[in-house]
Design a protein around this motif. Structure first.
Motif, PDB file in Angstrom:
ATOM      1  N   THR A  72      41.165  47.444  43.761  1.00 29.67           N
ATOM      2  CA  THR A  72      41.982  47.419  42.546  1.00 29.67           C
ATOM      3  C   THR A  72      42.471  46.004  42.277  1.00 29.67           C
ATOM      4  O   THR A  72      43.037  45.354  43.167  1.00 29.67           O
ATOM      5  N   VAL A  73      42.249  45.549  41.061  1.00 30.64           N
ATOM      6  CA  VAL A  73      42.728  44.235  40.628  1.00 30.64           C
ATOM      7  C   VAL A  73      43.433  44.415  39.280  1.00 30.64           C
ATOM      8  O   VAL A  73      43.232  45.418  38.594  1.00 30.64           O
ATOM      9  N   THR A  74      44.246  43.449  38.920  1.00 28.98           N
ATOM     10  CA  THR A  74      44.928  43.468  37.624  1.00 28.98           C
ATOM     11  C   THR A  74      44.252  42.468  36.705  1.00 28.98           C
ATOM     12  O   THR A  74      44.064  41.301  37.078  1.00 28.98           O
ATOM     13  N   ALA A  75      43.890  42.936  35.504  1.00 28.26           N
ATOM     14  CA  ALA A  75      43.201  42.092  34.528  1.00 28.26           C
ATOM     15  C   ALA A  75      44.142  41.735  33.383  1.00 28.26           C
ATOM     16  O   ALA A  75      44.788  42.610  32.817  1.00 28.26           O
ATOM     17  N   ASN A  76      44.192  40.445  33.074  1.00 29.48           N
ATOM     18  CA  ASN A  76      45.018  39.941  31.967  1.00 29.48           C
ATOM     19  C   ASN A  76      44.252  38.831  31.258  1.00 29.48           C
ATOM     20  O   ASN A  76      44.704  37.686  31.206  1.00 29.48           O
ATOM     21  N   PRO A  77      43.070  39.156  30.714  1.00 30.80           N
ATOM     22  CA  PRO A  77      42.276  38.113  30.057  1.00 30.80           C
ATOM     23  C   PRO A  77      42.857  37.736  28.701  1.00 30.80           C
ATOM     24  O   PRO A  77      43.624  38.501  28.108  1.00 30.80           O
ATOM     25  N   THR A  78      42.475  36.553  28.226  1.00 37.25           N
ATOM     26  CA  THR A  78      42.946  36.092  26.915  1.00 37.25           C
ATOM     27  C   THR A  78      41.963  36.450  25.803  1.00 37.25           C
ATOM     28  O   THR A  78      42.284  36.290  24.625  1.00 37.25           O
ATOM     29  N   SER A  79      40.790  36.910  26.177  1.00 37.57           N
ATOM     30  CA  SER A  79      39.808  37.365  25.194  1.00 37.57           C
ATOM     31  C   SER A  79      39.001  38.495  25.818  1.00 37.57           C
ATOM     32  O   SER A  79      39.032  38.707  27.046  1.00 37.57           O
ATOM     33  N   THR A  80      38.280  39.223  24.995  1.00 41.66           N
ATOM     34  CA  THR A  80      37.482  40.343  25.489  1.00 41.66           C
ATOM     35  C   THR A  80      36.523  39.860  26.581  1.00 41.66           C
ATOM     36  O   THR A  80      35.783  38.891  26.384  1.00 41.66           O
ATOM     37  N   THR A  81      36.550  40.533  27.732  1.00 36.88           N
ATOM     38  CA  THR A  81      35.774  40.089  28.901  1.00 36.88           C
ATOM     39  C   THR A  81      35.103  41.287  29.572  1.00 36.88           C
ATOM     40  O   THR A  81      35.722  42.332  29.747  1.00 36.88           O
ATOM     41  N   THR A  82      33.838  41.100  29.933  1.00 34.35           N
ATOM     42  CA  THR A  82      33.122  42.102  30.721  1.00 34.35           C
ATOM     43  C   THR A  82      33.088  41.647  32.172  1.00 34.35           C
ATOM     44  O   THR A  82      32.566  40.567  32.480  1.00 34.35           O
ATOM     45  N   TYR A  83      33.650  42.458  33.056  1.00 34.42           N
ATOM     46  CA  TYR A  83      33.692  42.143  34.478  1.00 34.42           C
ATOM     47  C   TYR A  83      32.587  42.902  35.204  1.00 34.42           C
ATOM     48  O   TYR A  83      32.319  44.073  34.904  1.00 34.42           O
ATOM     49  N   THR A  84      31.948  42.228  36.171  1.00 32.72           N
ATOM     50  CA  THR A  84      30.959  42.859  37.040  1.00 32.72           C
ATOM     51  C   THR A  84      31.567  43.028  38.423  1.00 32.72           C
ATOM     52  O   THR A  84      32.071  42.057  39.004  1.00 32.72           O
ATOM     53  N   VAL A  85      31.541  44.255  38.931  1.00 34.24           N
ATOM     54  CA  VAL A  85      32.047  44.522  40.280  1.00 34.24           C
ATOM     55  C   VAL A  85      30.848  44.849  41.168  1.00 34.24           C
ATOM     56  O   VAL A  85      30.012  45.686  40.832  1.00 34.24           O
ATOM     57  N   THR A  86      30.755  44.120  42.275  1.00 31.05           N
ATOM     58  CA  THR A  86      29.683  44.322  43.247  1.00 31.05           C
ATOM     59  C   THR A  86      30.262  45.040  44.451  1.00 31.05           C
ATOM     60  O   THR A  86      31.191  44.537  45.092  1.00 31.05           O
TER      61      THR A  86
END
Length: 200
Positions: A72-86
């Motif tokens: 679990t991580v907290t996301a606070n991007p400044t623009s729309t972002t696609t994250y890849t989790v491995t």
């Protein structure tokens, strides 16, 4: 192999003697990694992202994340972002998943231009830029919700409008109603005159 397979190898030596043995190649399935559902947040907000299906996880890019490892991580991007989790499982097998965090801009809320009124008068204040509005303080207002309210304060007052848009994003604006005192008019003292006379 695409599935667990047992192979038999037969060896023949220089004397023509033959022997054989077997070896099994076990195929472990890749982990079914998930980064959760795509999510939309408002500018300046954050959201938790939780990965499942493996034992250890790595997230990329690290932009806007509280950490790049962990389930679990907290996301606070400044623009729309696609994250890849491995994700890596107990067998060392690896698989990936993606999750997109979309950013909704805050509404541009306005309460209109500041205005000056005379004591005892009222004015209409109109908010724009969002879907619903809350006004505070409620002092001198006909209502504390709605896009338009009547203001009749007894002193100069700064009103704060909180607007919420269709995405649930919130922003504020202020408008000042300045109260001008009425002039103090005097016509002088009452006076008595004689018939046929005049006075100023």
């Amino acid at each position: 192999p695409t599935s667990t397979t047992t192979y038999t190898v037969t060896g023949t030596d220089a004397n023509g003697c033959v022997s054989g043995t077997m070896v099994t190649v076990t195929v472990n399935a890749l982990p079914t990694v998930s980064g959760g559902s795509n999510v939309a947040i408002c500018t300046g907000s954050s959201t938790p992202l939780t990965a499942t299906g493996a034992i250890t996880y790595t997230w990329i890019p690290g932009t806007g994340l509280s950490a790049t490892t962990g389930s679990t991580v907290t996301a606070n991007p400044t623009s729309t972002t696609t994250y890849t989790v491995t994700g890596t499982d107990a067998n060392g097998c690896v698989n990936n998943a993606t999750v997109t965090v979309s950013i909704n801009a805050l509404p541009t809320v306005s309460g209109g231009s500041s205005i000056a009124i005379c004591a005892g008068s009222a004015t209409t204040l109109t908010a724009t830029g969002a879907s619903t509005y809350t006004w505070m303080p409620g002092t001198g207002l006909s209502a504390t919700t709605g896009s338009s309210v009547a203001a009749n304060p007894t002193a100069t007052t700064i009103y704060t409008i909180t607007g919420t848009d269709a995405n649930g994003c919130v922003n504020n604006a202020t408008v000042t109603v300045t109260l001008n005192s009425l002039p103090t008019i005097s016509a002088g003292s009452s006076v008595a005159i004689c018939a046929g006379s005049s006075t100023t």
